[in-house]
Design a protein around this motif. Structure first.
Motif, PDB file in Angstrom:
ATOM      1  N   GLU A  96       0.909  -1.553  -0.225  1.00  0.00           N
ATOM      2  CA  GLU A  96      -0.098   0.206  -0.215  1.00  0.00           C
ATOM      3  C   GLU A  96       0.762   1.610  -0.241  1.00  0.00           C
ATOM      4  N   TYR A  97       0.438   1.953  -1.143  1.00  0.00           N
ATOM      5  CA  TYR A  97       1.220   3.602  -0.688  1.00  0.00           C
ATOM      6  C   TYR A  97       1.011   3.923  -0.078  1.00  0.00           C
ATOM      7  N   PRO A  98       1.433   5.052   0.441  1.00  0.00           N
ATOM      8  CA  PRO A  98       1.892   5.988   1.464  1.00  0.00           C
ATOM      9  C   PRO A  98       0.924   7.019   0.880  1.00  0.00           C
ATOM     10  N   ALA A  99       0.031   8.278   1.632  1.00  0.00           N
ATOM     11  CA  ALA A  99      -0.576   9.187   1.364  1.00  0.00           C
ATOM     12  C   ALA A  99       0.172  10.125   0.274  1.00  0.00           C
ATOM     13  N   GLN A 100       1.721  10.158   0.429  1.00  0.00           N
ATOM     14  CA  GLN A 100       2.706  11.267  -0.303  1.00  0.00           C
ATOM     15  C   GLN A 100       3.813  10.488  -0.340  1.00  0.00           C
ATOM     16  N   ARG A 101       4.476  10.487  -1.095  1.00  0.00           N
ATOM     17  CA  ARG A 101       5.810   9.411  -1.491  1.00  0.00           C
ATOM     18  C   ARG A 101       6.908  10.131  -0.974  1.00  0.00           C
ATOM     19  N   SER A 102       6.336  10.808  -1.164  1.00  0.00           N
ATOM     20  CA  SER A 102       7.974  11.504  -1.654  1.00  0.00           C
ATOM     21  C   SER A 102       8.250  13.007  -0.687  1.00  0.00           C
ATOM     22  N   LYS A 103       8.949  13.516   0.377  1.00  0.00           N
ATOM     23  CA  LYS A 103       8.895  15.245   1.336  1.00  0.00           C
ATOM     24  C   LYS A 103       9.938  15.152   1.125  1.00  0.00           C
ATOM     25  N   LYS A 104      10.140  16.531   1.777  1.00  0.00           N
ATOM     26  CA  LYS A 104      11.470  17.411   1.640  1.00  0.00           C
ATOM     27  C   LYS A 104      12.613  17.006   3.350  1.00  0.00           C
ATOM     28  N   ASP A 105      13.713  16.886   3.033  1.00  0.00           N
ATOM     29  CA  ASP A 105      14.493  16.593   4.192  1.00  0.00           C
ATOM     30  C   ASP A 105      14.486  18.437   5.275  1.00  0.00           C
ATOM     31  N   SER A 106      15.028  18.712   5.939  1.00  0.00           N
ATOM     32  CA  SER A 106      15.326  19.736   6.695  1.00  0.00           C
ATOM     33  C   SER A 106      16.449  20.211   5.661  1.00  0.00           C
ATOM     34  N   GLU A 107      17.613  19.462   4.596  1.00  0.00           N
ATOM     35  CA  GLU A 107      18.219  20.586   3.868  1.00  0.00           C
ATOM     36  C   GLU A 107      17.418  21.055   2.982  1.00  0.00           C
ATOM     37  N   GLY A 108      15.982  20.288   2.761  1.00  0.00           N
ATOM     38  CA  GLY A 108      15.376  20.600   0.980  1.00  0.00           C
ATOM     39  C   GLY A 108      15.914  19.428  -0.192  1.00  0.00           C
ATOM     40  N   SER A 109      15.975  19.034   0.205  1.00  0.00           N
ATOM     41  CA  SER A 109      16.460  17.612  -0.310  1.00  0.00           C
ATOM     42  C   SER A 109      15.425  16.555  -0.249  1.00  0.00           C
ATOM     43  N   GLU A 110      14.623  16.668  -1.307  1.00  0.00           N
ATOM     44  CA  GLU A 110      13.740  15.108  -1.649  1.00  0.00           C
ATOM     45  C   GLU A 110      14.233  13.667  -0.883  1.00  0.00           C
ATOM     46  N   MET A 111      12.805  13.357   0.025  1.00  0.00           N
ATOM     47  CA  MET A 111      12.930  12.153   0.399  1.00  0.00           C
ATOM     48  C   MET A 111      12.257  10.659  -0.279  1.00  0.00           C
ATOM     49  N   GLY A 112      12.265   9.851  -0.337  1.00  0.00           N
ATOM     50  CA  GLY A 112      10.654   8.932   0.125  1.00  0.00           C
ATOM     51  C   GLY A 112      10.472   8.173   0.938  1.00  0.00           C
ATOM     52  N   VAL A 113       9.052   8.300   0.942  1.00  0.00           N
ATOM     53  CA  VAL A 113       8.608   7.468   2.310  1.00  0.00           C
ATOM     54  C   VAL A 113       8.520   6.275   1.646  1.00  0.00           C
ATOM     55  N   ALA A 114       7.830   5.278   2.305  1.00  0.00           N
ATOM     56  CA  ALA A 114       7.803   3.509   2.534  1.00  0.00           C
ATOM     57  C   ALA A 114       5.894   3.503   3.032  1.00  0.00           C
ATOM     58  N   GLY A 115       5.851   2.407   1.933  1.00  0.00           N
ATOM     59  CA  GLY A 115       4.631   2.860   2.189  1.00  0.00           C
ATOM     60  C   GLY A 115       4.349   1.497   2.848  1.00  0.00           C
ATOM     61  N   SER A 116       3.158   0.372   3.575  1.00  0.00           N
ATOM     62  CA  SER A 116       2.672  -0.612   4.048  1.00  0.00           C
ATOM     63  C   SER A 116       3.260  -1.824   3.484  1.00  0.00           C
ATOM     64  N   ILE A 117       3.094  -2.928   3.974  1.00  0.00           N
ATOM     65  CA  ILE A 117       2.939  -4.068   3.479  1.00  0.00           C
ATOM     66  C   ILE A 117       1.144  -4.708   4.410  1.00  0.00           C
ATOM     67  N   SER A 118       1.248  -5.603   3.516  1.00  0.00           N
ATOM     68  CA  SER A 118      -0.382  -6.833   3.971  1.00  0.00           C
ATOM     69  C   SER A 118      -0.019  -8.187   3.997  1.00  0.00           C
ATOM     70  N   LEU A 119      -0.036  -8.886   4.631  1.00  0.00           N
ATOM     71  CA  LEU A 119       0.132 -10.462   4.187  1.00  0.00           C
ATOM     72  C   LEU A 119      -1.602 -10.741   3.881  1.00  0.00           C
ATOM     73  N   LEU A 120      -2.145 -10.909   2.145  1.00  0.00           N
ATOM     74  CA  LEU A 120      -3.529 -11.443   1.908  1.00  0.00           C
ATOM     75  C   LEU A 120      -3.553 -12.805   2.098  1.00  0.00           C
ATOM     76  N   GLN A 121      -2.646 -13.774   2.341  1.00  0.00           N
ATOM     77  CA  GLN A 121      -2.628 -14.993   2.591  1.00  0.00           C
ATOM     78  C   GLN A 121      -1.003 -15.986   2.093  1.00  0.00           C
ATOM     79  N   ASN A 122      -1.499 -16.870   3.090  1.00  0.00           N
ATOM     80  CA  ASN A 122      -0.064 -18.018   2.995  1.00  0.00           C
ATOM     81  C   ASN A 122      -0.677 -18.930   3.258  1.00  0.00           C
ATOM     82  N   VAL A 123       0.286 -19.678   2.431  1.00  0.00           N
ATOM     83  CA  VAL A 123      -0.250 -21.741   2.690  1.00  0.00           C
ATOM     84  C   VAL A 123       1.203 -22.182   2.478  1.00  0.00           C
TER      85      VAL A 123
END
Length: 360
Positions: free
Chosen positions: A293-320
Motif C-alpha cells: 500500500e502506498y503512503p498518502a505522499q511518496r516523497s517529502k523534503k528533508d531539513s536541507e530541502g532534498s527530496e526523500m522517499g516515504v515507504a508504504g506498508s505491507i499486508s499479508l493477503l494469504q499464506n499456505v
C-alpha cells in the motif's frame, strides 16, 4: 476482519502436483502458452530441461532434454514472442540460449563465468521494456555480467569487485528501469547482504546498501517502467520493499521490511497483472501473498530541502504451506492471471491457482 471480508481474501489452490525424478532449480511458464519448463539436475550430475503442457488437472510431459551440466536458472526475458528462446545458466558458468523446438545445440553459447551462474534475467524481449535484448547473469565468481545475444563472447557490461575488494557470491540479479531506449539498471544481491544498483546507461554504481543478511532474491515490480519498487528477500526470513522513485543524496531509497517467517525466503515474484501484489516462497515449504500500500505522499523534503522517499506498508493477503522442503522457484503465468508454478526440493512441481485477485 469480518467473515464476509475473509471470504473475499484470495485463496491459493494447489491445482496439479507432479513428482519429478531429479532436483528442480527453476520453473518457467512458456509465454503465450499453457506450457511450463522445469530446469534442474539429474542424480548422475547432468542437466535437465523438461517441457510440460497443462491439460485440465494434469501435466503432460512433451519433451525432456538432457545436457552435460546441471542447469540452475532460466529466462525468456530477452527473446521475441515469435521465437520464445530460453536462456539458461549452468553449474559450469555457461550461458546458453536454446530453441526448444530444436534443442540439440544452443543458438548462442558463451563460457560466461568461472563458477556457477546462480541467477539470470532478461529484458528487451517479449514486448517488455525498450531497447536491445539483454541478459544479465550473476555468479559465485563474484561478477555480474550483461550480455547482448546478438554479440558473441564478450559481455556488454561487467560488474566485478574493484581491486582490493573481496569477491562476494552473487545470488540474484534483476533488470529494471527499461522505460526507454537508453535507460536500464541491474540490481544484484550478494551473500553478505550487499545490494548494488548498476546504471547501464552511465556504466556506474548508482546505489548500494546492506541488509545484514544474504540476499536470496531481488525483483522490480516492473522492468519496463520508471523504477517504482524493488523487493529484496533474505536468508533469515525478512524481506525489504524499497520505493525506487526518490533517491535521497545520502539516505538512498526509503524502505519497509517485514519478517515473513523464520526460514529463508528463496524467491519473490510480482503478479504480472498487478504490480502491487507479490508472492514470496520460503524454506519452510510455504508461500505468502502480499500487497503493498502506498503512503498518502511518496516523497517529502528533508531539513536541507532534498527530496526523500516515504515507504508504504505491507499486508499479508494469504499464506499456505505446500511442502516440508524449501520452495526454491516460483513463476506467475504472464497470460493467465492467478496461474502460478513452483518447484520445491521435495522434487515436486506444483501448478497453483490464486483466486479472487480481481477483488483486491
Amino acid at each position: 476482519m469480518s467473515a464476509a471480508a475473509g471470504l473475499e481474501r484470495p485463496q491459493v489452490v494447489s491445482h496439479v502436483q507432479q513428482a519429478l525424478s531429479y532436483t528442480v532449480f527453476d520453473c518457467k511458464w512458456v509465454p503465450r502458452s499453457a506450457r511450463l519448463l522445469c530446469l534442474g539436475s539429474a542424480a548422475r550430475g547432468t542437466g535437465l530441461v523438461q517441457l510440460y503442457e497443462l491439460h485440465g488437472a494434469r501435466l503432460e510431459l512433451l519433451r525432456e532434454i538432457e545436457k552435460p551440466k546441471p542447469i540452475k536458472c532460466g529466462t525468456f526475458g530477452a527473446t521475441s514472442l515469435q521465437q520464445r528462446y530460453l536462456a539458461t545458466g549452468d553449474f559450469d558458468g555457461n550461458l546458453n540460449i536454446w530453441n526448444l523446438e530444436a534443442p540439440e545445440i544452443p543458438v548462442y553459447s558463451v563460457k560466461g563465468h568461472k563458477e556457477i551462474i546462480n541467477s539470470i534475467d532478461g529484458v528487451g524481449g517479449l514486448g517488455i521494456g525498450e531497447g536491445a535484448p539483454e541478459i544479465v547473469t550473476g555468479s559465485r565468481d563474484g561478477t555480474v555480467k550483461v550480455w547482448d545475444p546478438r554479440q558473441n563472447d564478450t559481455p556488454v557490461a561487467n560488474m566485478e569487485p574493484v581491486q582490493g575488494e573481496s569477491k562476494r557470491d552473487c545470488w540474484t540479479v534483476a533488470f529494471g528501469n527499461a522505460y526507454n531506449q537508453e535507460e536500464r539498471v541491474v540490481c544484484a544481491g550478494y551473500d553478505n547482504g550487499d545490494i548494488k544498483l548498476f546504471d547501464l546507461k552511465t556504466m556506474s554504481l548508482r546505489w548500494e546498501t546492506n541488509i545484514k543478511n544474504g540476499v536470496c532474491s531481488v525483483e522490480f515490480d516492473r522492468k519496463d517502467i520508471n523504477m517504482n519498487k524493488l523487493v529484496a528477500t533474505s536468508l533469515e526470513g525478512k524481506f525489504h520493499v524499497f520505493d525506487m522513485r526518490t533517491q535521497h543524496p545520502t539516505k538512498g531509497f526509503a524502505s519497509v521490511s517485514e519478517k515473513a517467517q523464520k526460514s529463508t525466503i528463496w524467491q519473490v515474484r510480482h503478479l504480472p497483472q498487478n504490480r502491487d501484489i507479490f508472492m514470496t516462497s520460503g524454506g519452510s515449504g510455504s508461500l505468502h501473498l502480499w500487497k503493498y500500500e502506498y503512503p498518502a505522499q511518496r516523497s517529502k523534503k528533508d531539513s536541507e530541502g532534498s527530496e526523500m522517499g516515504v515507504a508504504g506498508s505491507i499486508s499479508l493477503l494469504q499464506n499456505v504451506t505446500l511442502s516440508t522442503q524449501p520452495i526454491s522457484s516460483l513463476d506467475w503465468s504472464p497470460d493467465k492471471k492467478g496461474l502460478c508454478v513452483c518447484g520445491a526440493f521435495d522434487q515436486t512441481v506444483r501448478v497453483l491457482i490464486v483466486t479472487k485477485l480481481n477483488k483486491i
